[in-house]
Design an enzyme around this catalytic site. Sequence first.
Site, PDB file in Angstrom:
ATOM      1  N   LYS A 107     -29.316  20.537 -10.581  1.00 53.52           N
ATOM      2  CA  LYS A 107     -28.124  20.038 -11.255  1.00 53.52           C
ATOM      3  C   LYS A 107     -28.357  20.011 -12.978  1.00 53.52           C
ATOM      4  O   LYS A 107     -29.437  19.762 -13.266  1.00 53.52           O
ATOM      5  CB  LYS A 107     -27.998  18.482 -11.016  1.00 53.52           C
ATOM      6  N   SER A 124     -20.776  13.492  -7.832  1.00 47.12           N
ATOM      7  CA  SER A 124     -20.974  14.377  -9.098  1.00 47.12           C
ATOM      8  C   SER A 124     -21.672  15.644  -9.084  1.00 47.12           C
ATOM      9  O   SER A 124     -21.440  16.434 -10.099  1.00 47.12           O
ATOM     10  CB  SER A 124     -21.469  13.545 -10.560  1.00 47.12           C
ATOM     11  N   SER A 147     -23.834  10.171  -5.924  1.00 48.53           N
ATOM     12  CA  SER A 147     -23.775  11.537  -6.361  1.00 48.53           C
ATOM     13  C   SER A 147     -24.264  12.612  -5.756  1.00 48.53           C
ATOM     14  O   SER A 147     -24.257  13.865  -6.051  1.00 48.53           O
ATOM     15  CB  SER A 147     -23.808  11.628  -7.798  1.00 48.53           C
TER      16      SER A 147
END
Lengths: 62, 472
Positions: free
Chosen positions: B79, B156, B180
């Site tokens: 990420k 997310s 997330s």
Amino acid sequence: MTPEEKQLLTKYAGLDALTAEELDQLCTSAAQAIENAARLPNLSSGSEPAHIFFVPQAPLRP
Amino acid sequence: MMLHHLTIGAAARLIAAGRLSPVELVDAFLARIAQLDRTLHSYITVTEQAARSAAGDAEAAVVAGRSIGVLHGIPYGLKDNYYTRGIRTTAGSRLLLDFVPDEDATLHHRLREAGAILLGKLNTWEFGTGTGELTDDLPFPIARNPWDVHRFSGGSSTGAGTAVASGLAMAALGSDTGGSVRTPAAACGLVGLKPTFGRLSRAGIVPNSYSLDHPGLFTWTVEDAAILLSELAGADPRDPSTVDRPMPDHARIGAGVRHLRIGVVRRFHERDVAADAQLAAAIEDALGVLRDLGADIVELDLPIPLKDYRLCTRVIGSAEAFAAHEQDFLARRSEMGRALRDKLMAGVLIRAVDYIKAVRWRRELAVRTDEVVASCDAVVCAGPLQLTPLLSDTAAVKDYVMGSAMCVFNATGHPALVQCIGIDSNGMPLSMQIAGRYFDEETVLRVAAAYEAATPWRRHRPHIVDCEGAKA
């Protein structure tokens, strides 16, 4: 909210030069914060260790 | 053999036996990224040259007969809120478009030391946070769900779920403040694991909420999650919240569930929220599978409604996010997307006394929850409470994110995993959540592994249609 109240709120929040949209958002956030605060439980004081923060079964440092 | 569908476990065995070249493996993933990511938008930055160079080094080590670990030559993604030395780290924000860290996040460092190969930095909502509100004012296009590109990929860690599910990375690391990691893993049909608070280092990950942030991982199989966890876990002097606890032994996750006491918490999907009927039925079916495998399934009465965890984490999360990003908010908020700006604004006016009340309440919630969790070997409950929505249905997307049962274990810090338990009538994955005792990821993985081995869901892969209409 009156313009004076909005100005005071802005100052309290440590913000300046807010756009109209941001000012509206700040007022919405204030209302939400008040609503959330009213829903938080009032736990009794003094019944817990001084260390109130959450650490699962572990010391703060390895 | 489709190399992009190999699991870590299978690839590691082939590499160790000299039957698979790390160069060949990395080339296959880079080719697939080039083919599909114009459609899926899972990567913000692809580190093609560095990946090829690292693959060459990995291959040379194998040829030279040097000792290699289980992650040697394994391609992964991060990420884009993980610091990567010399590689742009944007956290999905205009504020960091030119930010190139001079240090690595600890978890990235550990993967590199283990011989794994970074393919690139994965898409994320701005600063790895959000409320499910999708806006078109971010610098990168939204990641698409490979099971249906018109449906939500979760957030997310949007790119991590998409990349692993579509074979654009063998595994990925993300961050989970209120779900997330687990939400995109569920939406994309993956294993998503958020270990116990303190198990994995957060050093070098752009903060969102100091006390709710957990690193987490995305894999296709439970075995792969166990392998990754055992390589990543451990105390880190750079993150004082981490602790040294016995490592989970991934060799023991195949022990089955016979005689394990598995609790089921139904209140989230039966009493607190009207969950989708297909999802509720799939959870019942999954419990039936575990029962048939010999587990002792017991009903648990958790005396805390979902709305309490949500309120508590909302107050703490908003206050801490504003504390983390106040300076950027004051100086550069016009460059932020509206979703982040609104979220940070929600933290501006939280009074110190209310933050402290929420922190004290959190401790009570954690203790009361732990009394229930610790009464069993593991606990099954819902994760998402609705079916994966269409991207165009903005209200449903927000409800999918904010209305899930994920935040419970961010509040309490227990380990929690999601895994696929079926396919819904729209062709999208369904999932359940398995939580466990503090630092007992091993039993969580053991339950998930037993379920996975007894069911057909790992044989279903998304059929991706790229932007030129070709199927992959």
